[in-house]
Each structure stands twice: as C-alpha cells, then as structure tokens.
Enzyme design. Structure first.
Site, PDB file in Angstrom:
ATOM      1  N   LYS A   8     -10.673 -28.963 -38.892  1.00 47.74           N
ATOM      2  CA  LYS A   8     -11.997 -28.674 -38.234  1.00 47.74           C
ATOM      3  C   LYS A   8     -12.665 -27.851 -38.664  1.00 47.74           C
ATOM      4  O   LYS A   8     -13.242 -27.788 -39.928  1.00 47.74           O
ATOM      5  CB  LYS A   8     -11.505 -28.435 -36.810  1.00 47.74           C
ATOM      6  CG  LYS A   8     -10.432 -29.576 -36.308  1.00 47.74           C
ATOM      7  CD  LYS A   8     -10.214 -29.679 -34.769  1.00 47.74           C
ATOM      8  CE  LYS A   8      -9.356 -30.709 -34.418  1.00 47.74           C
ATOM      9  NZ  LYS A   8      -9.182 -30.993 -33.048  1.00 47.74           N
ATOM     10  N   HIS A  85     -13.495 -39.459 -35.208  1.00 44.51           N
ATOM     11  CA  HIS A  85     -12.553 -38.186 -34.518  1.00 44.51           C
ATOM     12  C   HIS A  85     -13.437 -37.895 -33.189  1.00 44.51           C
ATOM     13  O   HIS A  85     -14.453 -38.110 -33.019  1.00 44.51           O
ATOM     14  CB  HIS A  85     -12.577 -37.026 -35.146  1.00 44.51           C
ATOM     15  CG  HIS A  85     -11.596 -35.990 -34.837  1.00 44.51           C
ATOM     16  ND1 HIS A  85     -11.971 -35.220 -33.771  1.00 44.51           N
ATOM     17  CD2 HIS A  85     -10.121 -35.755 -34.998  1.00 44.51           C
ATOM     18  CE1 HIS A  85     -10.734 -34.437 -33.385  1.00 44.51           C
ATOM     19  NE2 HIS A  85      -9.851 -34.700 -34.303  1.00 44.51           N
ATOM     20  N   GLU A 133      -5.346 -40.218 -29.837  1.00 46.82           N
ATOM     21  CA  GLU A 133      -5.594 -38.781 -29.285  1.00 46.82           C
ATOM     22  C   GLU A 133      -6.143 -38.787 -27.937  1.00 46.82           C
ATOM     23  O   GLU A 133      -7.591 -39.037 -27.824  1.00 46.82           O
ATOM     24  CB  GLU A 133      -6.484 -37.942 -30.224  1.00 46.82           C
ATOM     25  CG  GLU A 133      -6.015 -37.961 -31.807  1.00 46.82           C
ATOM     26  CD  GLU A 133      -6.549 -36.709 -32.500  1.00 46.82           C
ATOM     27  OE1 GLU A 133      -5.824 -35.829 -32.611  1.00 46.82           O
ATOM     28  OE2 GLU A 133      -7.790 -36.590 -32.521  1.00 46.82           O
ATOM     29  N   ALA A 194      -4.090 -30.180 -35.874  1.00 52.92           N
ATOM     30  CA  ALA A 194      -4.920 -29.169 -36.380  1.00 52.92           C
ATOM     31  C   ALA A 194      -4.531 -27.516 -35.936  1.00 52.92           C
ATOM     32  O   ALA A 194      -4.043 -26.770 -36.659  1.00 52.92           O
ATOM     33  CB  ALA A 194      -6.370 -29.506 -35.774  1.00 52.92           C
ATOM     34  N   SER A 195      -4.778 -27.281 -34.694  1.00 54.07           N
ATOM     35  CA  SER A 195      -4.637 -26.076 -34.174  1.00 54.07           C
ATOM     36  C   SER A 195      -3.227 -25.333 -34.602  1.00 54.07           C
ATOM     37  O   SER A 195      -3.247 -24.064 -34.939  1.00 54.07           O
ATOM     38  CB  SER A 195      -4.876 -25.723 -32.691  1.00 54.07           C
ATOM     39  OG  SER A 195      -4.493 -26.782 -32.013  1.00 54.07           O
TER      40      SER A 195
HETATM   41  O1  G3H Z   1      -7.583 -33.735 -35.402  1.00 52.04           O
HETATM   42  C1  G3H Z   1      -6.761 -33.043 -34.793  1.00 52.04           C
HETATM   43  C2  G3H Z   1      -6.483 -33.458 -33.254  1.00 52.04           C
HETATM   44  O2  G3H Z   1      -7.946 -33.330 -32.831  1.00 52.04           O
HETATM   45  C3  G3H Z   1      -5.448 -32.583 -32.784  1.00 52.04           C
HETATM   46  O3  G3H Z   1      -5.928 -31.357 -32.593  1.00 52.04           O
HETATM   47  P1  G3H Z   1      -4.864 -30.108 -32.067  1.00 52.04           P
HETATM   48  O4  G3H Z   1      -3.689 -30.270 -33.203  1.00 52.04           O
HETATM   49  O5  G3H Z   1      -5.369 -28.888 -32.241  1.00 52.04           O
HETATM   50  O6  G3H Z   1      -4.327 -30.551 -30.857  1.00 52.04           O
END
Ligand code: G3H
Length: 214
Positions: A8, A85, A133, A194-195
């Site tokens: 991100k 996304h 998602e 991601a996070s």
């Molecule tokens: O691209 C990744 C997704 O939006 C998931 O994000 P996350 O793992 O921070 O919940």
C-alpha cells in the site's frame, strides 16, 4: 498457496520487505510476492522477489498524465498487477480495460472485489485470479477466513461457476499462518495481505509465520 503482500503506502522499507519475502519464498513451497508503490517497483524487482504492481490504468501509450501504464510497470520489473483494489476502485468498464492492458503486456492479473456477486462479475472478465476482500475487515487484524468464512466459500463458488480457470484469493485481516491455512481450507488458492507484514516490527518474522504451516 500464493501469498501476495501489498505494501500500500505504508511507511515500511520496501526493499527490506522484498528481500525478506524473496528469502522466505526460497525456503517454502508457498509462492511469495510483493506489491510496492509504482515508484518503488524497479528497486523491489532488483531484489529478485516476485514483484507486482498495485494498479494499472485502462490506457495505452499517449496523453494520459498521471496514469499508470501497464507497459511501464512491466518494464520496471513487475510480473503481475492488482486491479480494482478496494482502495483503488474502478468502474466495471475500466476494470475490463485494465485487465486488457495488463494482458497486452503479459502481466498476471488479480481483480479484487467486495463479495461473491462481484467476484462472479470479475471472473467473467477473464483475469488469472480474483481476490475477495470485505472492505470493513481490511486493516483490522480480524481475518476474513474467521470473521466471514461464507464470503470466501461464496467467492470460490461464484468464480468456479463462471470460469474454473480463475483462481481465488482472499484478503483482509490475514496475518498468521493459521489464517492462511483457514483460507486454504475454505478453497482459496492464495491470500492478499498488507498490514500484517508492512506494519510488523519484524516483517521477515511475520512472513515466516505466514508460510510456516504450509
Ligand atoms: O491488499 C491487501 C488487503 O487490502 C488486506 O489488507 P490487510 O491485510 O491490512 O487487512
């Protein structure tokens, strides 16, 4: 399992995460890839990690100021791209155009969607994969595979009903190996996260934990 780590615009060291992902990929049967910001694609690709773009626009070479050209991300070393996304939504016609642009340049495609109905529509556009998602779980640390398993199974069914060649990833809140195994048990062939890595104190340890049970 495919573990696609989207950085991100988090303030992490993209090259350090990429080097960690490259090393973890080499130590497991899982496939690990990293999607940095467009401006960091080349530096990330130079580490040798499988590198993905976060987005491409439905455009060709020409007068498209501020857009992201599929050829440019491929030249920078990306081998695939996310499209649509949740944080970079497109109109349906533009999702279609972005898939076409990516395929024109040989980029692998993952089209993101919120729910099984949208997954069916996304699969009909002929991407390599789709990723479901639920937006409300993104960044929460609450894994979709636990909080909303029906949405993952529904997405797997919806994609299979349209095109059994389109694989399904799931994402939102995935941060542990247990979450990845739960996603696999629900029929997903990969996870988009991601996070759990980009915000971890030790991204390499977080990646090792994700693939440990695989
Ligand atoms: O691209 C990744 C997704 O939006 C998931 O994000 P996350 O793992 O921070 O919940």
């Amino acid at each position: 399992m495919f573990v696609l780590v989207n950085l991100k615009t988090y303030p992490c060291d993209a090259v350090a995460v990429a080097e960690a992902a490259r090393d973890v990929d080499a130590s497991t049967d899982a496939r690990v890839a990293v999607a940095p910001q467009a401006a960091q694609l080349e530096r990330v690709a130079e580490t040798g990690v499988e590198t993905w773009a976060q987005h491409v626009d439905p455009i060709e070479h020409g007068s498209n100021t501020g857009h992201t050209l599929a050829e440019a991300v491929a030249d920078a070393g990306a081998v695939g791209t996310l499209i649509n996304h949740s944080e970079r939504r497109l109109k349906l016609a533009d999702v279609d155009g972005a898939v076409e642009a990516a395929q024109r340049t040989g980029l692998e495609t993952v089209v993101c969607a919120n729910n099984p109905a949208q997954i069916g529509a996304a699969a009909a556009l002929g991407p390599d994969a789709v990723a479901v998602e639920p937006p409300e779980l993104i960044g929460t640390g609450t894994p979709v595979s636990q909080a909303d398993p029906d949405i993952v199974e529904g997405a797997v069914d919806a994609a299979a009903n349209v095109d059994s060649d389109v694989s399904v990833l799931c994402g939102a809140g995935i941060s542990t190996g247990e979450d990845v195994v739960a996603a696999s048990d629900l029929g997903a062939e990969g996870v988009l996260l991601a996070s759990g890595v980009a915000k971890a104190d030790d991204p390499k340890a977080a990646l090792e934990d994700l693939v440990e049970p695989l």
